[in-house]
Design a protein around this motif. Sequence first.
Motif, PDB file in Angstrom:
ATOM      1  N   ASP A   1       0.842  -1.205   0.000  1.00 40.56           N
ATOM      2  CA  ASP A   1       0.000   0.000   0.000  1.00 40.56           C
ATOM      3  C   ASP A   1       0.872   1.248   0.000  1.00 40.56           C
ATOM      4  O   ASP A   1       0.630   2.188  -0.759  1.00 40.56           O
ATOM      5  N   ARG A   2       1.886   1.251   0.843  1.00 39.51           N
ATOM      6  CA  ARG A   2       2.779   2.412   0.952  1.00 39.51           C
ATOM      7  C   ARG A   2       3.515   2.662  -0.368  1.00 39.51           C
ATOM      8  O   ARG A   2       3.806   3.800  -0.718  1.00 39.51           O
ATOM      9  N   LEU A   3       3.798   1.588  -1.071  1.00 40.05           N
ATOM     10  CA  LEU A   3       4.484   1.707  -2.360  1.00 40.05           C
ATOM     11  C   LEU A   3       3.529   2.000  -3.511  1.00 40.05           C
ATOM     12  O   LEU A   3       3.954   2.181  -4.646  1.00 40.05           O
ATOM     13  N   GLY A   4       2.241   2.038  -3.211  1.00 44.55           N
ATOM     14  CA  GLY A   4       1.248   2.337  -4.241  1.00 44.55           C
ATOM     15  C   GLY A   4       1.001   1.177  -5.193  1.00 44.55           C
ATOM     16  O   GLY A   4       0.609   1.386  -6.337  1.00 44.55           O
ATOM     17  N   LEU A   5       1.231  -0.037  -4.695  1.00 48.66           N
ATOM     18  CA  LEU A   5       1.050  -1.224  -5.517  1.00 48.66           C
ATOM     19  C   LEU A   5      -0.223  -1.972  -5.125  1.00 48.66           C
ATOM     20  O   LEU A   5      -0.540  -2.058  -3.944  1.00 48.66           O
ATOM     21  N   SER A   6      -0.881  -2.517  -6.106  1.00 49.18           N
ATOM     22  CA  SER A   6      -1.965  -3.454  -5.827  1.00 49.18           C
ATOM     23  C   SER A   6      -1.323  -4.815  -5.570  1.00 49.18           C
ATOM     24  O   SER A   6      -0.122  -5.002  -5.799  1.00 49.18           O
ATOM     25  N   GLN A   7      -2.122  -5.779  -5.149  1.00 44.02           N
ATOM     26  CA  GLN A   7      -1.588  -7.127  -4.978  1.00 44.02           C
ATOM     27  C   GLN A   7      -1.117  -7.681  -6.328  1.00 44.02           C
ATOM     28  O   GLN A   7      -0.063  -8.312  -6.402  1.00 44.02           O
ATOM     29  N   VAL A   8      -1.864  -7.404  -7.378  1.00 45.96           N
ATOM     30  CA  VAL A   8      -1.470  -7.868  -8.715  1.00 45.96           C
ATOM     31  C   VAL A   8      -0.190  -7.167  -9.156  1.00 45.96           C
ATOM     32  O   VAL A   8       0.730  -7.798  -9.683  1.00 45.96           O
ATOM     33  N   GLY A   9      -0.111  -5.871  -8.925  1.00 45.79           N
ATOM     34  CA  GLY A   9       1.099  -5.117  -9.283  1.00 45.79           C
ATOM     35  C   GLY A   9       2.315  -5.592  -8.513  1.00 45.79           C
ATOM     36  O   GLY A   9       3.414  -5.716  -9.068  1.00 45.79           O
ATOM     37  N   ALA A  10       2.129  -5.869  -7.232  1.00 49.67           N
ATOM     38  CA  ALA A  10       3.228  -6.384  -6.415  1.00 49.67           C
ATOM     39  C   ALA A  10       3.669  -7.742  -6.930  1.00 49.67           C
ATOM     40  O   ALA A  10       4.870  -8.018  -7.034  1.00 49.67           O
ATOM     41  N   ALA A  11       2.717  -8.581  -7.270  1.00 48.94           N
ATOM     42  CA  ALA A  11       3.050  -9.908  -7.790  1.00 48.94           C
ATOM     43  C   ALA A  11       3.877  -9.794  -9.066  1.00 48.94           C
ATOM     44  O   ALA A  11       4.896 -10.473  -9.214  1.00 48.94           O
ATOM     45  N   ARG A  12       3.451  -8.943  -9.970  1.00 48.59           N
ATOM     46  CA  ARG A  12       4.190  -8.766 -11.227  1.00 48.59           C
ATOM     47  C   ARG A  12       5.608  -8.291 -10.956  1.00 48.59           C
ATOM     48  O   ARG A  12       6.565  -8.796 -11.529  1.00 48.59           O
ATOM     49  N   LEU A  13       5.728  -7.293 -10.093  1.00 47.55           N
ATOM     50  CA  LEU A  13       7.036  -6.738  -9.763  1.00 47.55           C
ATOM     51  C   LEU A  13       7.943  -7.785  -9.128  1.00 47.55           C
ATOM     52  O   LEU A  13       9.134  -7.855  -9.425  1.00 47.55           O
ATOM     53  N   LEU A  14       7.371  -8.615  -8.271  1.00 44.85           N
ATOM     54  CA  LEU A  14       8.156  -9.588  -7.523  1.00 44.85           C
ATOM     55  C   LEU A  14       8.304 -10.923  -8.253  1.00 44.85           C
ATOM     56  O   LEU A  14       8.946 -11.845  -7.748  1.00 44.85           O
ATOM     57  N   GLY A  15       7.702 -11.044  -9.421  1.00 42.15           N
ATOM     58  CA  GLY A  15       7.808 -12.279 -10.188  1.00 42.15           C
ATOM     59  C   GLY A  15       7.001 -13.421  -9.609  1.00 42.15           C
ATOM     60  O   GLY A  15       7.363 -14.583  -9.737  1.00 42.15           O
ATOM     61  N   ALA A  16       5.895 -13.083  -8.970  1.00 41.41           N
ATOM     62  CA  ALA A  16       5.037 -14.090  -8.342  1.00 41.41           C
ATOM     63  C   ALA A  16       3.680 -14.121  -9.035  1.00 41.41           C
ATOM     64  O   ALA A  16       3.289 -13.173  -9.713  1.00 41.41           O
ATOM     65  N   ASP A  17       2.968 -15.190  -8.836  1.00 41.34           N
ATOM     66  CA  ASP A  17       1.609 -15.306  -9.337  1.00 41.34           C
ATOM     67  C   ASP A  17       0.708 -14.395  -8.489  1.00 41.34           C
ATOM     68  O   ASP A  17       0.900 -14.321  -7.269  1.00 41.34           O
ATOM     69  N   PRO A  18      -0.247 -13.710  -9.082  1.00 43.92           N
ATOM     70  CA  PRO A  18      -1.150 -12.861  -8.298  1.00 43.92           C
ATOM     71  C   PRO A  18      -1.875 -13.609  -7.177  1.00 43.92           C
ATOM     72  O   PRO A  18      -2.101 -13.045  -6.104  1.00 43.92           O
ATOM     73  N   ARG A  19      -2.184 -14.875  -7.389  1.00 43.45           N
ATOM     74  CA  ARG A  19      -2.825 -15.656  -6.316  1.00 43.45           C
ATOM     75  C   ARG A  19      -1.895 -15.818  -5.123  1.00 43.45           C
ATOM     76  O   ARG A  19      -2.338 -15.820  -3.975  1.00 43.45           O
ATOM     77  N   THR A  20      -0.599 -15.932  -5.398  1.00 42.34           N
ATOM     78  CA  THR A  20       0.377 -16.059  -4.317  1.00 42.34           C
ATOM     79  C   THR A  20       0.422 -14.778  -3.503  1.00 42.34           C
ATOM     80  O   THR A  20       0.435 -14.821  -2.266  1.00 42.34           O
ATOM     81  N   ALA A  21       0.438 -13.628  -4.175  1.00 39.12           N
ATOM     82  CA  ALA A  21       0.448 -12.348  -3.458  1.00 39.12           C
ATOM     83  C   ALA A  21      -0.814 -12.196  -2.617  1.00 39.12           C
ATOM     84  O   ALA A  21      -0.758 -11.690  -1.491  1.00 39.12           O
ATOM     85  N   ARG A  22      -1.942 -12.637  -3.144  1.00 32.99           N
ATOM     86  CA  ARG A  22      -3.192 -12.583  -2.375  1.00 32.99           C
ATOM     87  C   ARG A  22      -3.073 -13.462  -1.133  1.00 32.99           C
ATOM     88  O   ARG A  22      -3.480 -13.063  -0.043  1.00 32.99           O
ATOM     89  N   ARG A  23      -2.475 -14.625  -1.290  1.00 32.67           N
ATOM     90  CA  ARG A  23      -2.305 -15.529  -0.142  1.00 32.67           C
ATOM     91  C   ARG A  23      -1.347 -14.946   0.891  1.00 32.67           C
ATOM     92  O   ARG A  23      -1.547 -15.130   2.089  1.00 32.67           O
ATOM     93  N   TRP A  24      -0.306 -14.241   0.431  1.00 33.19           N
ATOM     94  CA  TRP A  24       0.587 -13.553   1.376  1.00 33.19           C
ATOM     95  C   TRP A  24      -0.199 -12.499   2.151  1.00 33.19           C
ATOM     96  O   TRP A  24      -0.064 -12.381   3.364  1.00 33.19           O
ATOM     97  N   ALA A  25      -1.012 -11.734   1.449  1.00 33.56           N
ATOM     98  CA  ALA A  25      -1.770 -10.649   2.083  1.00 33.56           C
ATOM     99  C   ALA A  25      -2.827 -11.173   3.052  1.00 33.56           C
ATOM    100  O   ALA A  25      -3.156 -10.503   4.030  1.00 33.56           O
ATOM    101  N   LEU A  26      -3.347 -12.347   2.777  1.00 32.15           N
ATOM    102  CA  LEU A  26      -4.358 -12.943   3.656  1.00 32.15           C
ATOM    103  C   LEU A  26      -3.760 -13.784   4.779  1.00 32.15           C
ATOM    104  O   LEU A  26      -4.485 -14.255   5.652  1.00 32.15           O
ATOM    105  N   GLY A  27      -2.449 -13.981   4.729  1.00 30.33           N
ATOM    106  CA  GLY A  27      -1.801 -14.792   5.749  1.00 30.33           C
ATOM    107  C   GLY A  27      -1.944 -16.281   5.517  1.00 30.33           C
ATOM    108  O   GLY A  27      -1.647 -17.087   6.400  1.00 30.33           O
TER     109      GLY A  27
END
Length: 68
Positions: free
Chosen positions: A11-37
């Motif tokens: 959030d502080r970086l202005g990224l969505s979960q999908v944007g963060a996933a793309r930047l980090l080379g991860a699947d968007p579902r993985t980023a969602r799972r990180w965010a949900l714990g």
Amino acid sequence: MTAKQFQAAIDRLGLSQVGAARLLGADPRTARRWALGERSVPEPVAILLRLMVAGKITADDIETHRRS
């Protein structure tokens, strides 16, 4: 890094979960799972996000190194 810290960092970086996933080379579902714990945030991802929040590296730096 907790799920709450992950979400706060992107959030502080202005990224969505999908944007963060793309930047980090991860699947968007993985980023969602990180965010949900549902999955632990890998330590390299946590370090990278902390460096970005601290202003030590940028998304452009990551993209530049990815292309190398």
